[in-house]
Scaffold this motif. Structure first.
Motif, short mmCIF file in Angstrom:
data_model
loop_
_atom_site.label_atom_id
_atom_site.label_comp_id
_atom_site.label_asym_id
_atom_site.label_seq_id
_atom_site.Cartn_x
_atom_site.Cartn_y
_atom_site.Cartn_z
N THR A 4 17.26 71.20 4.33
CA THR A 4 15.99 71.58 4.96
C THR A 4 16.03 73.05 5.36
O THR A 4 15.05 73.78 5.16
N ARG A 32 5.93 75.08 11.87
CA ARG A 32 4.84 74.27 11.33
C ARG A 32 5.25 73.64 9.99
O ARG A 32 4.99 72.46 9.75
N LYS A 33 5.90 74.40 9.14
CA LYS A 33 6.35 73.90 7.83
C LYS A 33 7.42 72.83 8.01
O LYS A 33 7.48 71.88 7.23
N ASN A 34 8.24 72.95 9.03
CA ASN A 34 9.34 72.03 9.29
C ASN A 34 8.85 70.60 9.52
O ASN A 34 9.54 69.65 9.18
N THR A 35 7.66 70.44 10.07
CA THR A 35 7.15 69.10 10.36
C THR A 35 6.83 68.32 9.09
O THR A 35 6.71 67.10 9.13
N ALA A 36 6.72 68.98 7.95
CA ALA A 36 6.38 68.32 6.68
C ALA A 36 7.58 67.64 6.04
O ALA A 36 7.42 66.82 5.14
N TYR A 37 8.79 67.95 6.50
CA TYR A 37 9.99 67.41 5.88
C TYR A 37 10.38 66.07 6.49
O TYR A 37 10.16 65.82 7.67
#
Length: 83
Positions: A4, A32-37
């Motif tokens: 990740t 913000r992008k981290n929440t998609a993983y």
């Protein structure tokens, strides 16, 4: 470095390749992008990414401010009073 973190670092490279960002802006974007993983990175891992970018001088808030203040004056011939 976790998978990740590697993906988020690649995302940072992509963003920084397009334009300049402050440390806070990059942190906000990767958070913000981290929440998609499925397995999101921890806040400490996100800070490691920011620290790495600062160490490699991909992020530099002082340079960003300097260019931000010089930019409009050079492009549009604005006087110092208008800036």
């Amino acid at each position: 470095m976790s998978p990740t973190q590697k993906k988020l670092l690649e995302y940072c490279y992509y963003l920084l390749g397009r334009c300049r960002y402050t440390t806070m802006e990059i942190h906000r974007k990767i958070k913000r992008k981290n929440t998609a993983y499925i397995e999101p990175a921890t806040p400490d891992q996100l800070q490691e990414i920011i620290d790495y970018l600062l160490q490699k001088k991909y992020l530099n808030d002082q340079e960003y401010i300097s260019l931000y203040l010089k930019g409009p004056a050079q492009r549009k011939s604005l006087g110092p009073n208008r800036i």
